[in-house]
Design a protein around this motif. Sequence first.
Motif, mmCIF file in Angstrom:
data_model
loop_
_atom_site.group_PDB
_atom_site.id
_atom_site.type_symbol
_atom_site.label_atom_id
_atom_site.label_comp_id
_atom_site.label_asym_id
_atom_site.label_seq_id
_atom_site.Cartn_x
_atom_site.Cartn_y
_atom_site.Cartn_z
ATOM 1 N N ASP A 272 0.871 -1.116 -0.116
ATOM 2 C CA ASP A 272 0.029 -0.042 -0.040
ATOM 3 C C ASP A 272 0.773 1.376 0.137
ATOM 4 N N ARG B 97 -2.798 2.181 -6.499
ATOM 5 C CA ARG B 97 -3.244 0.838 -6.767
ATOM 6 C C ARG B 97 -3.303 0.773 -8.428
ATOM 7 N N THR C 294 -10.027 3.993 -10.436
ATOM 8 C CA THR C 294 -10.506 2.767 -10.267
ATOM 9 C C THR C 294 -10.664 1.979 -11.502
ATOM 10 N N SER D 22 -11.110 -10.566 2.933
ATOM 11 C CA SER D 22 -11.430 -9.115 2.631
ATOM 12 C C SER D 22 -11.558 -8.124 3.626
ATOM 13 N N ASP E 107 -7.834 -5.541 -0.094
ATOM 14 C CA ASP E 107 -8.682 -5.049 -0.820
ATOM 15 C C ASP E 107 -9.512 -6.272 -1.552
ATOM 16 N N ASN E 108 -10.782 -6.236 -1.555
ATOM 17 C CA ASN E 108 -11.749 -7.361 -2.021
ATOM 18 C C ASN E 108 -11.491 -7.479 -3.567
ATOM 19 N N GLY F 201 -15.514 -7.015 4.325
ATOM 20 C CA GLY F 201 -14.927 -5.811 4.368
ATOM 21 C C GLY F 201 -15.521 -4.853 5.894
ATOM 22 N N ALA G 164 -12.636 -2.087 3.834
ATOM 23 C CA ALA G 164 -13.326 -1.486 2.594
ATOM 24 C C ALA G 164 -13.007 0.020 2.682
ATOM 25 N N SER G 165 -13.418 0.486 1.245
ATOM 26 C CA SER G 165 -12.802 1.985 1.172
ATOM 27 C C SER G 165 -14.012 2.827 2.051
#
Lengths: 153, 425
Positions: B22, B26, B278, B328, B332-333, B372, B379-380
Amino acid sequence: MNAAHIMTTGVITLQKEKTVKDAMKILIEKRIRQMPVVDNDNRIIGVLKARKLIQSVLPRYVADGLLKDVKFAPDLPKLHEKARELAGKNISDVMDKDFVKISPDAAVFEIAAIFVNAEKSVENIYVVDDKDRILGIISPWDMFKKIWDLNEK
Amino acid sequence: MNNHFLLASLVFVGVYGALIWDKFNRAVIALLGASVLVLLGVLNQEQAIHGVDFNTIGLLIGMMVIVAVCQRTGMFQYLAIKSAKVAKGDPWRLMVMLAVVTAFVSAFLDNVTTVLLMAPLTILFAEEMKIDFYPFLFVEIFASNIGGTATLIGDPPNIMIGSAAGLSFMDFVRNLTPPIIVIMAATLVPFYFIYGRKLKVADDVKQRIMAFNELDAIKDWALVRKCLAVLALVIGGFLFQRQLHLEPATIASLGAGVLLFLTGDDVHEISTKVEWTTIFFFTGLFIVVKGIEEVGLISMLAKGLMDITAGNKTVMVLSILWVSAIASAFIDNIPFVATMLPLIKEVGVQMGGSDAVLPLWWALSLGACLGGNGTMIGASANVIVAGISDRAGRPFNFIEYMKMAFPLMLISIIISTIYLYLVYL
């Protein structure tokens, strides 16, 4: 024609150790709209601006723009409480470090362009010597009046 | 060939490692990994392009455009304020209403957009009432991730799964919406006992919530009508996807096109609202996974999964559910799901028929989306809410969050286990 010719001298400054309460007293007494903050060597390190003070009494999610328009909400009592907290704070914690300074030799052309093209809206431009000590202040009106005068002549 | 196998696997592990580390963006990692595969000759350009699932990409972009336009109307704020007033300013009922609205909105919008709309408003409600907003934000994190699992378009893993497995919007509604409703309700129960029953405010404080005017949230009624019409068109299109013989990407792109046409919006400005990082991330990732698929690593893994589980469907479904959930919670899932897609497809081939693997898809979706919730970085949406809360003066602590969130996440996975077992196994 350069900065030294159009600036207003005798600028009231504020020592960085003063509190917001001290600053507000001077602002109200002297009827001025913003005040440069100086360190112990009289060098300008920031400016106390109303917009920045308003920002610091607003909740962060509003000040950051996550919630821009709050027309739908009732008044928030917290604003006054926040202002009370602010009173004892040091000026250097709430001042805006983002300001424009310029040398006394800067041309009118250059200064005029800064007022219009700067990233953030510039309220005043500070004229400083080579040691960052304040010599004077130029407002947009000072600027335009000077250009107007030249035209009249 | 053997050389290619090694190279593709190394690039794959490298990309995964860099994502977990990280340290770099990404999208950059995924695109670099994809380019390296082509440069090394593991994939030719044709194969690389073939690995990208343009149905997923198209659906993501289409929905991002629609959301960017609809967000400007203020109609989501309208919905949140209206629901707060339905709760009549009672804090526990407000918490339930906000959770329900978050889950509902999140089922159609992406989770991050949902919490960006809900969290600031929630803090404002709590500040008006002079109560702690932390439990409200906590429940909204859960609601956004749970609600997102309910539909094909609610969460990127579902978009990817739907596209790879050829599952329609209605398939998701029929198979995932019912358990999701149960999970949302079950999640609220502990919240009642931990926070809800202690939350009491005076009547004059409740009045402060009633003083909000939801109509003032609407900025442009004409735009609201256009957005609602297009949303109805798009959801309608999704519902009759099978009959129309259209892929979701086509429907979403059509909706985006119609909306931009109707509003005459500055397309350049709207396109800056599309999260291109994304999109680039997905594109690169698809190619990296295509690499290990081409060289045979995926079929090896699929065979391994078959061997370990001895081809027992129950064991396979439950292990996919639980492994996805735990993974997850920490990573990141998206990359996880991207890898599982060809793997489950391959298992389908080996088990003789795509129908046999249907419960595996549902297990992957439930595990990857709900997992997540387990940690602050799962999760985000969690990261975004924690950031907003932090700046509002109430930091989210990793351990403090996990102490409550991880068990709650496990409850949702236990319910999923029971559901999958009873219905599909």
